[in-house]
Design a protein around this motif. Structure first.
Motif, short mmCIF file in Angstrom:
data_model
loop_
_atom_site.label_atom_id
_atom_site.label_comp_id
_atom_site.label_asym_id
_atom_site.label_seq_id
_atom_site.Cartn_x
_atom_site.Cartn_y
_atom_site.Cartn_z
N ALA A 223 0.84 -1.20 0.00
CA ALA A 223 0.00 0.00 0.00
C ALA A 223 0.88 1.25 0.00
N LYS A 225 -0.29 4.11 -1.80
CA LYS A 225 -1.25 5.21 -1.98
C LYS A 225 -0.85 6.16 -3.12
N THR A 260 -5.91 -3.49 -1.84
CA THR A 260 -5.48 -2.11 -2.05
C THR A 260 -5.31 -1.88 -3.55
#
Length: 280
Positions: A223, A225, A260
Motif C-alpha cells: 500500500a 497510496k 489495495t
C-alpha cells in the motif's frame, strides 16, 4: 546440556543452560544417556528447538513411539530437500514431517489409502517441491521395502511448501493451493483462454500469486497510496482491470480482505503479460 528424557537410542530431550527444551540427535546418544546426565557435545549431530505448545508435546510422543530408523531417515530426507530449496526449510519441519510419515507408513501397512484431492494442483503450482517429494517417496520405498503411492508425494510436497513459510500452518498451505486453483479458473473463464504454462510470464505470474496469497492470508498488503500509475493501467487495459476486480471480489468473499489499489495494480501488470491484448 542436561538430559531430561531419553526418547530412543538416537534422540534425547535435553535442557540447555538457558533452560530451553531441545531434542538432541546422535548415533547411540540415547542408549548411553540417563536423565540428569550431561551430554557430550561431540556426540550430538543435530539439535532441534522444542516449541512450548500442546502440539510440540504431541510431536514428542510421536517421536518416542516411532521406530528407531525413522528420525534419522526423516532428517536425511529434509537435508536432501533443503539442497533443492536453497536451505529455506524451517527446523520445525522435522516434527511435522515425522508425524506425517509415521502415520503414512502405518496406514500403508494397514492397507488404508487416503486420496489427495489437490494432487494435480500441487504438481502444477509447486513442481519443484513435488519433484523433491517424489525423490523422498522413492527413498522411503527403497529403504523400507514399501510402496507409498504418488498421492503421498503430494502430501510431502505440502509439508515442503509449508516448511518454507514463517508460520507453520498446514491449513493455510492447503488454502493457498485452493486459491491458486480458483484464481487461475477466474482468469481462464474471464479471458476465455488457456494460459501457456511453459512461458516465462506464467512462471512470473505464478510466483507473484504465491506471494500475493501469502500476504492476503497474513493480512498484510502492499500500500503506497500512489494512484497515478494505477489509473493509467486501468484506463489502458479495462479487461485486465475487470479480471483483477474479480480476483479482488473472490479474496473479499473468502478472506474478508479488500485489496489495495497497489495489489490490484500488480495483478493487472502481470495479467497483461500473461494474457496479452489482441493488438500486442
Amino acid at each position: 546440556m542436561t538430559v531430561v528424557k531419553v526418547l530412543n537410542n538416537s534422540l534425547v530431550l535435553a535442557s540447555t543452560p538457558g533452560h530451553e527444551d531441545v531434542i538432541a540427535m546422535g548415533k547411540g546418544l540415547g542408549f548411553s544417556s540417563r536423565p540428569g546426565d550431561e551430554l557430550d557435545p561431540q556426540k550430538i549431530e543435530k539439535i532441534y528447538a522444542v516449541q512450548n505448545s500442546p502440539a510440540a508435546r504431541d510431536y514428542l510422543r510421536v517421536i518416542e513411539n516411532s521406530p528407531e530408523y525413522l528420525p534419522p531417515l526423516v532428517q536425511s530426507l529434509i537435508d536432501q530437500a533443503n539442497v533443492g530449496l536453497n536451505g529455506r526449510l524451517s527446523e520445525q519441519l522435522f516434527f511435522t514431517l515425522m508425524d506425517h510419515l509415521s502415520f503414512a507408513i502405518e496406514r500403508f501397512h494397514k492397507g488404508i489409502a487416503i486420496q489427495n484431492r489437490l494432487l494435480f494442483e500441487v504438481k502444477r503450482f509447486y513442481p519443484r517441491e513435488f519433484a523433491l517429494a517424489q525423490q523422498a517417496v522413492n527413498t522411503l520405498n527403497q529403504r523400507l521395502a514399501i510402496s507409498l503411492p504418488e498421492e503421498e508425494a503430494g502430501n510431502i510436497a505440502f509439508h515442503l511448501v509449508n516448511g518454507q513459510t514463517e508460520v507453520l500452518n498446514m491449513e493455510s498451505t492447503l488454502l493457498s493451493v485452493k486459491m491458486l486453483k480458483d484464481i487461475f479458473n477466474i482468469i481462464k473463464y474471464h479471458f476465455r483462454v488457456e494460459i501457456d504454462r511453459d512461458s516465462l510470464n506464467y512462471q512470473r505470474f505464478l510466483t507473484h500469486l504465491q506471494f500475493f496469497i501469502q500476504r492476503m492470508i497474513e493480512r498484510r498488503q502492499i500500500a503506497t497510496k500512489d494512484d497515478f500509475i494505477f489509473e493509467q493501467v486501468r484506463g489502458e487495459y479495462p479487461d485486465h482491470y475487470r479480471a483483477s476486480q474479480l480476483i479482488g471480489e473472490y479474496v473479499l468473499n473468502l478472506l474478508q480482505v479488500t485489496l489495495t489499489t497497489d495489489e490490484l495494480l500488480y495483478l493487472m501488470i502481470h495479467l497483461v503479460r500473461v494474457v496479452p491484448t489482441e493488438t500486442e
